[in-house]
Every structure is written in structure tokens, then in C-alpha cells.
Design a protein around this motif. Structure first.
Motif, short mmCIF file in Angstrom:
data_model
loop_
_atom_site.label_atom_id
_atom_site.label_comp_id
_atom_site.label_asym_id
_atom_site.label_seq_id
_atom_site.Cartn_x
_atom_site.Cartn_y
_atom_site.Cartn_z
N ALA A 278 -16.73 -64.48 -4.32
CA ALA A 278 -17.93 -63.71 -3.95
C ALA A 278 -18.63 -63.18 -5.19
CB ALA A 278 -17.54 -62.57 -3.01
N LEU A 279 -17.85 -62.69 -6.14
CA LEU A 279 -18.44 -62.20 -7.37
C LEU A 279 -19.09 -63.34 -8.16
CD1 LEU A 279 -15.61 -59.74 -8.45
CD2 LEU A 279 -17.90 -59.12 -7.67
N ALA A 280 -18.63 -64.55 -7.94
CA ALA A 280 -19.22 -65.71 -8.59
C ALA A 280 -20.43 -66.24 -7.84
CB ALA A 280 -18.17 -66.83 -8.71
N GLY A 281 -20.77 -65.64 -6.69
CA GLY A 281 -21.98 -66.02 -5.97
C GLY A 281 -21.76 -66.72 -4.66
N HIS A 282 -20.54 -67.06 -4.31
CA HIS A 282 -20.27 -67.77 -3.07
C HIS A 282 -20.04 -66.77 -1.93
CE1 HIS A 282 -19.63 -71.10 -5.82
NE2 HIS A 282 -18.66 -70.42 -6.40
N THR A 283 -20.59 -67.06 -0.77
CA THR A 283 -20.30 -66.22 0.38
C THR A 283 -19.05 -66.69 1.12
OG1 THR A 283 -21.76 -67.54 1.81
CG2 THR A 283 -22.72 -65.65 0.70
N ALA A 284 -18.58 -67.88 0.82
CA ALA A 284 -17.35 -68.42 1.40
C ALA A 284 -16.88 -69.55 0.50
CB ALA A 284 -17.59 -68.93 2.82
N LEU A 285 -15.63 -69.98 0.71
CA LEU A 285 -15.07 -71.11 -0.02
C LEU A 285 -14.65 -72.19 0.96
CD1 LEU A 285 -12.75 -69.63 -2.80
CD2 LEU A 285 -14.93 -70.80 -3.10
N GLU A 286 -14.87 -73.42 0.56
CA GLU A 286 -14.36 -74.51 1.38
C GLU A 286 -12.83 -74.48 1.33
OE1 GLU A 286 -16.01 -78.36 1.04
OE2 GLU A 286 -18.01 -77.62 0.51
N MET A 287 -12.22 -74.80 2.46
CA MET A 287 -10.77 -74.71 2.58
C MET A 287 -10.04 -75.51 1.49
SD MET A 287 -8.22 -73.35 4.24
CE MET A 287 -8.59 -72.98 5.97
N PRO A 288 -10.41 -76.76 1.19
CA PRO A 288 -9.69 -77.48 0.14
C PRO A 288 -9.76 -76.77 -1.21
CG PRO A 288 -11.01 -79.00 1.44
CD PRO A 288 -11.42 -77.62 1.85
N ALA A 289 -10.90 -76.18 -1.54
CA ALA A 289 -11.01 -75.48 -2.82
C ALA A 289 -10.10 -74.26 -2.86
CB ALA A 289 -12.47 -75.06 -3.06
N ALA A 315 -9.40 -62.19 6.13
CA ALA A 315 -10.33 -63.28 5.87
C ALA A 315 -10.78 -63.85 7.20
CB ALA A 315 -9.70 -64.36 4.99
N LEU A 316 -11.91 -64.54 7.19
CA LEU A 316 -12.43 -65.19 8.38
C LEU A 316 -12.56 -66.68 8.10
CD1 LEU A 316 -15.30 -62.72 9.40
CD2 LEU A 316 -12.96 -62.81 10.28
N VAL A 347 -14.81 -76.78 6.94
CA VAL A 347 -14.03 -75.57 7.19
C VAL A 347 -14.18 -74.64 5.99
CG1 VAL A 347 -11.76 -74.62 7.70
CG2 VAL A 347 -12.41 -76.87 8.61
N LEU A 348 -14.64 -73.43 6.26
CA LEU A 348 -14.87 -72.44 5.22
C LEU A 348 -14.06 -71.18 5.49
CD1 LEU A 348 -18.77 -72.66 5.03
CD2 LEU A 348 -17.16 -73.69 3.45
N VAL A 349 -13.71 -70.49 4.42
CA VAL A 349 -12.99 -69.22 4.53
C VAL A 349 -13.75 -68.21 3.68
CG1 VAL A 349 -10.80 -68.01 4.22
CG2 VAL A 349 -10.81 -70.45 4.80
N GLY A 350 -13.93 -67.01 4.22
CA GLY A 350 -14.66 -65.99 3.49
C GLY A 350 -14.23 -64.59 3.88
N LEU A 351 -14.69 -63.62 3.11
CA LEU A 351 -14.44 -62.22 3.41
C LEU A 351 -15.38 -61.74 4.51
CD1 LEU A 351 -14.04 -60.86 -0.22
CD2 LEU A 351 -12.22 -61.35 1.41
N GLU A 352 -14.90 -60.82 5.32
CA GLU A 352 -15.67 -60.38 6.47
C GLU A 352 -17.00 -59.76 6.07
OE1 GLU A 352 -15.12 -57.58 10.45
OE2 GLU A 352 -13.81 -57.31 8.73
N ARG A 353 -17.04 -58.95 5.00
CA ARG A 353 -18.25 -58.23 4.66
C ARG A 353 -19.40 -59.19 4.36
NH1 ARG A 353 -17.62 -55.24 -1.07
NH2 ARG A 353 -19.84 -54.99 -0.70
N TYR A 354 -19.11 -60.30 3.67
CA TYR A 354 -20.18 -61.22 3.34
C TYR A 354 -20.51 -62.13 4.52
CZ TYR A 354 -18.78 -59.48 -1.19
OH TYR A 354 -18.47 -58.65 -2.23
N ALA A 355 -19.52 -62.43 5.32
CA ALA A 355 -19.78 -63.22 6.53
C ALA A 355 -20.69 -62.45 7.48
CB ALA A 355 -18.47 -63.57 7.23
N MET A 356 -20.40 -61.17 7.68
CA MET A 356 -21.21 -60.38 8.58
C MET A 356 -22.62 -60.17 8.01
SD MET A 356 -18.78 -60.35 10.63
CE MET A 356 -20.02 -60.10 11.84
#
Length: 788
Positions: A278-289, A315-316, A347-356
């Protein structure tokens, strides 16, 4: 282009990056002694931690060149500006439904309370640490790491970086995402003394610095000591702490029970990686990454770690249809399709705050797109206003007349079009305001409004005080959201306006954009205006770029080119071409240098002597821009040399003296340029764009830096009569087209390039675009495309 500005020389053409600059002689060395040359030692750039493409980051910010792009090729694009308390954006965005204004009001109040709580916690841990000098070993390393990140001296770990003992090339320094202005700090938010003492005891048992206790107690909240005993890896939530340091703490507490396969470790490292992303600019990460990154961090079963984090709500997970990527409309169901036919998904995984925040932003934008704008003024009035304008300005007025959301693109000259729009709309009786990224941008746009519109059309101040002659309907984004600037809010908690024009729109991260969008009342219009070629936001997301790609609303591209040699040069960079331009008035000057010492020396000479004498721009109106804060030619070294020449003094108050040029960061993501006025028992007194600011003594080190030299992201949204861009040799790996475009584009009349990167400059312009960011906004906006 020409070599260094000299009134006794004729300008000769030169192309930045070729290294072949006509030898027209050197500018006489007017610098007393060898100012700046003594700032370096060893090889050029040794220890350099140049800026990444996101500004104002705190502890733990991912740096661009340090990210090894496991699986997804993701890297930080954040440029570092002023390091501070180390928190990412603190504006928790709401999920208020479209049109439910009362819910928006409640959510905004909740967000305000949350920001206040976080800032209150920060205040307690910013006091200077007087002890701890006798620590050694693991405790000393941990304390040093946290201090280094908080002070901005060193970048934190990146999302996908592997620890390596061997020296490596310098990497960009971290950045702090932007966020609304913090609320006043009260003592009630500070951790209770007994809670801090309890945490101190646990830290001592685990061999961690006890002086981190206030920070850990504030981060973990109530029962922090019990949380650490139950799960020592919770220490990883403290900004600046790396996984290997948390592992050492856990080993000391748990002994033989500690192991790399501990599910608590897997969950904690998963959350840490998502926060770094998230600090690098992504709102989520792809599962393989994410799985690859977990494996790099020694998690034996990455898939189980992710599932545990999801099950615990840390995580969501999302499954986005591939055909909906990049704003593509959903594939219509064909006749005979079975409902259970499997379609490819991401398939993506991210933190709730940025997802919401991203979902709230998508809902708010959909509300604007699908609503009928408030009709103040007849269609004939709007057409009359458009007819009085010309070209793309008329297109913009017509688009805003019938749409709730409009995008406007263009460079500096294009700002005349939003200004004309604002004046035209106000003449129709609508309550219209603009919001800029920072105070310099606000002042410039206000001046543009006054030049192009009725002098008497001045809005009432938010506090109800009579408007002064210098007032204009322009605020900063942070001031608007905090309620200290702008029109204020209506009884339902929405912004009391009919049209909001957001300038510098590429700087909006998802949380700030969600707050703005949800703050607009029903029937309001939103215009997002900006230059798509500049650096992206320092916070998660790429809102403006995603909206441009989604095409869910009208887009008006300005046809006003920036004038002169500077406009020609910057326009070429925007399309990947570093052109040689004719600069008869020495608007563009190339200053070749061989090493870091010479780069510092020439920079000081340009600012203090050459530019004022040959160009006529005084030193106080010349801004230096360099890729990073640390290293031999970072902002710290350059500011030290510039202070010695321009305002020498003992620095009796935290290194500052009256008259020092500074940049103040009252909150992560904000950079307010100004000057030191005085210092007393209350703190450091600053003048920031005409406003008086008092920074308490205990916060000076964290929030104030010298400001003769800035990073590019600190400079976004601002312009100066003269700019000196410094490109030391070790900055070659950090350059990109957006960085060069942003840095070069800050100059109004004159640009000097202290050039030590040779062919790396044209190569960066031609071959290094903005790094990709993983976001979900295009997918969330996709259902709206069919209705536009």
C-alpha cells in the motif's frame, strides 16, 4: 539550450543527456571557498538514498528500486518527501451509500475522530529520546532502525526486498502518503503511563529497546503488553520494525516454541507485506505476488498464512473477472450460456481500509455520474457562457453543464480553462470552489482567477468573517476536508457547494478521493483536472489514471500548449522525447558535472550567484530539486551547503535559524514551504505562504526540514521562477519519464540541469514510464460504463 548562465556569454544549444555540451567556458567561481564540495566523500553517491515516486512517506515506506518484483513486477513508485511519524494515510474512507447524506455525515465525523486519535498517539512518541545510548546488539539495531526510518535517514524495507549483507546501489528513500490535516492533539489519546510501563517490561524481556514502549503502546492500543506476550510478532505493526527484528524479539520471548512455521508469524508477515504494498501505491496485491513475497520472507506455507490472515479479518480477498480489467465493460452473457460457467478471474488480497476506500470511491463516482446535476441557470445561460469562451474552454463548460463528473487534462497553461469555468459558473449563481494540492498551487490559481474574472466576485469565508480583497474561491484539498478552508459544510455534513474543481488530480490517493467524493451533496458537479504525465499520488491508487482509462464520463483535453523553450522541452518529455530546444534567453541551461562534490558546488553557485546575475531571479525564488533526501547530493547535503552560503548561523533551535528556508510537514503527505521567523519557549515560529505556524519543540525534528532543496514529489503542484534540477551520477537507476517531466516542469522562466547521469537521462525519458500499480477501481467502475 546553453551551458551555465553567464551574462558575458552567448547561449549555445545543448541537449540534456548527451553529455556533449559546447565548451563556452566555466562560470567564475563566486562561491566562498568550495561550498558544497566538502559535503561528499568516497565514491560518488555512496550512501545515496534517492527519492522514490511518492512523497511524504513515513516509516516502512517501500522504495522503488529496492523492490524485487516477485511474481507481479510491482515496485514502489513513491517519491520520498519529508519523513515524519511514519503512518500511511489516516483518513478511513466511508462506505456511505449513494445519496445517503446523513450517513456520510456520520462517517465523516467518525473519520475525523479516527484521525484525531492517531495524531494524538503520534504526539506522544515524537518527543526526543535522551537515553538509550548504552544499548547494544539486537536492541540497539532495532532502535536504530526505527529511529532511522522515522527521521527519514534511511528507507524502510520494501514489499519484495530480500535482505542482503553485501553493499548495493543506493535506492529511493520512502515516501508518506497524503491525507487530510490532522485534528488538534489532546492528552486523552496518549497511552496511559501504566500501559507504557507494562509494554516496557515486555520489550525488556524480549531484548527490544524499552524506549519504543510509548510507540508500541500507541500502535497496539489497549492491552498492548498482553498482545505482545500472546503474539510477539505484533511488534511488526510498529513502523520501522522489519520481520527479522520481530523474529529476534519473538525468539527471546518464546524460546524453543518460536519457529518460522508459527501461524502467528505468517499472519503478521502477510499484513506487513500488504502494508508495504500500500505504501508503494498498490491498493491490493495479486495472490501469486503475495505468496512469492511470503516465501522470500521464510514463511514455509504461504497459502496457509494468507488464509489465516483472511480468516482473522486482517486481510480481504477479491476475485475480479479478467474481462473487467482496465475498465473494460463486462462481457454480455451469450444465449445458451450456463450460469455456472467458470470465467477467468484475478485473485487479489488487500487491507480492509484501502479496499473500503476504493469501493466507497467507486460508489461516490457512480452517484455523480448517474445523478442529474443541479440546474442553476437555463440551458441558454450555459450556452451563452460557453459561446463567450473559445476552444477547449467552451468544451469544458458545455460538458460540465450536463454532467456530474468531468475530467480535464492539460499542462500548466491549461489551468486557464478551469479558471474560466469557475468564473462562468459563479456568474450563473452556482456555489463553485477549486481545491489545489498545496498552498503554492492555491495561490497561483487564486491569482489566475483574479486576473480572468470579476474582481468583486469574492466568496464568503468558511468562518463567516468578511472576505478580504485577496480572498478567492480556492482551498487546499487537505484544508477543504478538514473544514479550515473552503465553503464549510451544510446541515447534512456535505460540502456547501454546487461545483468542485480539483486541481492536481493525479495526486489524489483512493482515501482522499473517497472523502472528497462522498462529501459532495446530491446534484453537485465534480471536475478533476490535472496533468496525467506527472508523478502519481504518494498514497495507494492511481485514481486519475484509472478514471481516464475507464471512460465513464466526459474527458476534455486542453489544447493550450505551455509556451516557450521550457514548454517545448517539457511537452517532448511527456511523449518520451528529450528534444534539443533553442533557448535564446537561456531559459534552459545544462551544467555538466563529473562527481558528487562538483554537483553540490555547482548547485550552490547557480542558486547564489549565476542565476540571480544572469537570469535576474533571486536566490529566494529559485528552487533546487534532487532525486532523494540522503546521500552525497540529496536534499540534506544540498540544504546544508545552501544554508552555509545563503543564511549561515549556529542553528540554535533544532538546527534552524531565523531566515532559514524550510518545508513543514504538519501531517504525512503535506509539504508547506516557508521560512523560519523566530523561536521561543512555544516552539519554532514559521511563515508558510503568509500563514503563521508554530511548531512545538518536540515536533520540530520530525516535521520541519530545510527547504532550499526538495524532492520532485514535494514540488508537485508548485512552480518557481527558476528551478535547478540536480541529477548526480548515482541517480541514474531512479530516473523515470514522470520524474523528469515533473522536475523539469516546475520552472516558470528558467531551468538549470546539473547533469551527471550522461545517457541515463534520455534513456529514462524514452524507455522508463511510470511503474504499474495494482488497483481495483477499474473493475469497480466497469458496471457504470454501459450507462454512460
Amino acid at each position: 539550450m546553453s551551458t551555465e548562465p553567464e551574462t558575458t556569454e552567448d547561449a549555445e544549444p545543448g541537449t540534456p543527456g548527451t553529455g556533449q555540451v559546447p565548451d563556452t567556458g566555466q562560470v567564475p567561481d563566486t562561491v566562498g571557498g568550495d561550498a558544497g564540495a566538502g559535503q561528499t566523500s568516497g565514491t560518488e553517491g555512496a550512501g545515496q538514498d534517492p527519492e522514490t515516486e511518492a512523497a511524504e512517506a513515513g516509516a516502512g515506506q517501500a522504495s522503488e528500486s529496492e523492490s524485487s518484483e516477485a511474481g507481479a513486477g510491482q515496485a514502489s513508485e513513491a517519491e520520498n518527501s519529508e519523513a515524519g511519524a511514519g503512518q500511511a494515510s489516516e483518513a478511513e474512507s466511508s462506505e456511505a451509500g449513494a445519496g445517503q447524506v446523513s450517513e456520510a455525515e456520520a462517517e465523516l465525523r467518525a473519520q475525523q475522530a479516527e484521525r484525531e486519535r492517531i495524531e494524538q498517539r503520534k504526539a506522544e512518541k515524537r518527543a526526543p529520546i535522551e537515553s538509550g545510548t548504552k544499548l547494544s546488539g539486537k536492541a540497539a539495531d532495532l532502535l536504530a532502525a526505527v529511529r532511522a526510518v522515522e527521521s527519514g535517514e534511511k528507507p524502510a524495507a520494501t514489499v519484495f526486498e530480500e535482505s542482503r549483507p553485501a553493499p548495493r546501489r543506493s535506492a529511493p528513500e520512502p515516501a508518506r502518503p497524503p491525507q487530510p490535516v490532522p485534528q488538534p492533539v489532546t492528552a486523552s489519546a496518549a497511552p496511559a503511563p501504566e500501559a507504557v510501563q507494562a509494554v516496557r517490561r515486555v520489550l525488556a524481556e524480549g531484548g527490544a529497546p524499552e524506549l519504543l514502549a510509548p510507540q508500541v503502546a500507541a500502535t497496539l492500543g489497549e492491552g498492548a503488553d498482553d498482545q505482545l506476550r500472546a503474539d510477539p510478532w505484533q511488534l511488526l505493526r510498529t513502523p520501522g520494525v522489519r520481520p527479522e527484528q520481530a523474529d529476534g524479539f519473538a525468539r527471546s520471548l518464546l524460546g524453543a516454541e518460536c519457529g518460522p512455521d508459527d501461524e502467528r508469524r505468517g499472519r503478521a508477515v502477510t499484513g506487513w507485506l500488504l502494508e508495504q504494498a500500500a505504501l508503494a501505491g498498490h491498493t491490493a496485491l495479486e495472490m501469486p505476488a503475495l505468496l512469492a513475497a511470503l516465501a522470500q520472507r521464510g514463511v514455509p506455507e504461504p497459502d496457509s498464512a494468507v488464509q489465516d490472515a483472511i480468516a482473522e479479518g486482517e486481510a480481504l480477498v477479491f476475485q475480479d473477472a479478467l474481462e473487467e480489467e482496465a475498465g473494460a465493460p463486462p462481457r454480455p452473457a451469450a444465449e445458451g450460456d450456463e450460469e455456472d460457467v467458470e470465467r477467468p478471474v484475478r485473485v487479489l488480497v488487500g487491507l480492509e481500509r484501502y479496499a473500503m476506500a476504493e469501493e466507497s470511491l467507486a460508489d461516490g463516482l457512480a452517484r455523480l455520474v448517474n445523478s442529474v446535476p443541479k440546474q442553476d441557470g437555463s440551458a441558454e445561460d450555459w450556452e451563452r457562457a460557453a459561446g463567450a469562451a473559445q476552444g477547449s474552454t467552451a468544451e469544458l463548460i458545455r460538458a460540465v453543464a450536463g454532467q456530474g463528473l468531468v475530467l480535464h487534462t492539460g499542462a500548466e497553461a491549461s489551468l486557464a480553462e478551469p479558471a474560466a469555468l469557475l468564473n462562468a459558473v459563479r456568474s450563473l449563481g452556482l456555489r463553485a470552489w477549486a481545491a489545489a494540492n498545496g498552498p503554492i498551487g492555491r495561490a497561483r490559481f487564486a491569482a489566475l482567477l483574479r486576473r480572468s474574472g470579476p474582481a468583486a466576485d469574492v466568496p464568503e469565508r468558511a468562518d463567516g468573517a468578511p472576505a478580504g480583497p485577496g480572498d478567492a474561491p480556492v482551498a487546499t484539498v487537505s484544508g477543504l476536508l478538514a473544514g479550515v478552508e473552503g465553503p464549510g459544510r451544510d446541515a447534512d455534513g456535505a460540502l456547501d457547494l454546487d461545483l468542485l474543481v480539483v486541481l492536481d488530480a493525479p495526486q489524489l490517493d483512493v482515501e482522499t478521493a473517497a472523502l472528497l467524493t462522498e462529501s459532495l451533496p446530491d446534484g453537485a458537479r465534480l471536475v478533476l483536472a490535472g496533468d496525467p504525465a506527472v508523478l502519481w499520488s504518494v498514497g495507494p491508487g492511481r485514481v486519475f489514471a484509472d478514471l481516464l482509462a475507464a471512460r465513464i464520463c466526459p474527458q476534455v483535453a486542453s489544447r493550450r500548449p505551455d509556451p516557450g523553450p521550457l514548454g517545448e522541452l517539457v511537452s517532448g518529455i511527456g511523449v518520451g522525447e528529450l528534444n534539443q530546444v533553442e533557448a535564446p534567453g537561456k531559459e534552459v541551461v545544462i551544467v555538466p558535472v563529473r562527481d558528487a562534490g562538483e554537483a553540490v558546488h555547482r548547485t550552490v553557485q547557480l542558486v547564489a550567484d549565476s542565476v540571480p546575475r544572469a537570469i535576474g531571479v533571486p536566490a529566494e525564488e529559485t528552487q533546487v530539486i534532487t532525486p532523494g533526501h540522503g546521500g552525497a547530493v540529496g536534499t540534506r547535503a544540498l540544504n546544508a551547503a545552501l544554508k552555509e552560503r545563503l543564511n549561515p548561523g549556529p542553528g540554535r533551535f533544532g538546527g534552524f535559524d531565523p531566515g532559514d528556508r524550510i518545508v513543514h510537514s504538519p501531517a504525512p503527505g503535506r509539504a508547506l514551504p516557508g521560512r523560519v521567523v523566530t523561536a521561543d519557549a512555544e516552539g519554532l515560529h514559521l511563515s508558510c505562504e503568509g500563514e503563521t505556524v508554530v511548531v512545538p519543540k518536540e515536533r520540530v525534528e520530525q516535521s520541519v526540514r530545510h527547504g532550499w532543496a526538495l524532492t520532485a514529489h514535494q514540488a508537485v503542484g508548485s512552480r518557481w521562477p527558476a528551478v535547478v534540477v540536480v541529477l548526480p551520477g548515482d541517480a541514474a537507476q531512479t530516473l523515470s519519464r514522470p520524474w523528469v517531466y515533473t522536475a523539469f516542469g516546475r520552472a516558470d522562466r528558467h531551468l538549470s540541469v546539473v547533469h551527471g547521469v550522461e545517457q541515463a537521462l534520455p534513456r529514462a525519458v524514452a524507455e522508463v514510464p511510470a511503474k504499474p500499480r495494482t488497483t481495483r477501481l477499474p473493475v469497480l467502475l466497469a458496471p457504470q460504463i454501459s450507462g454512460t
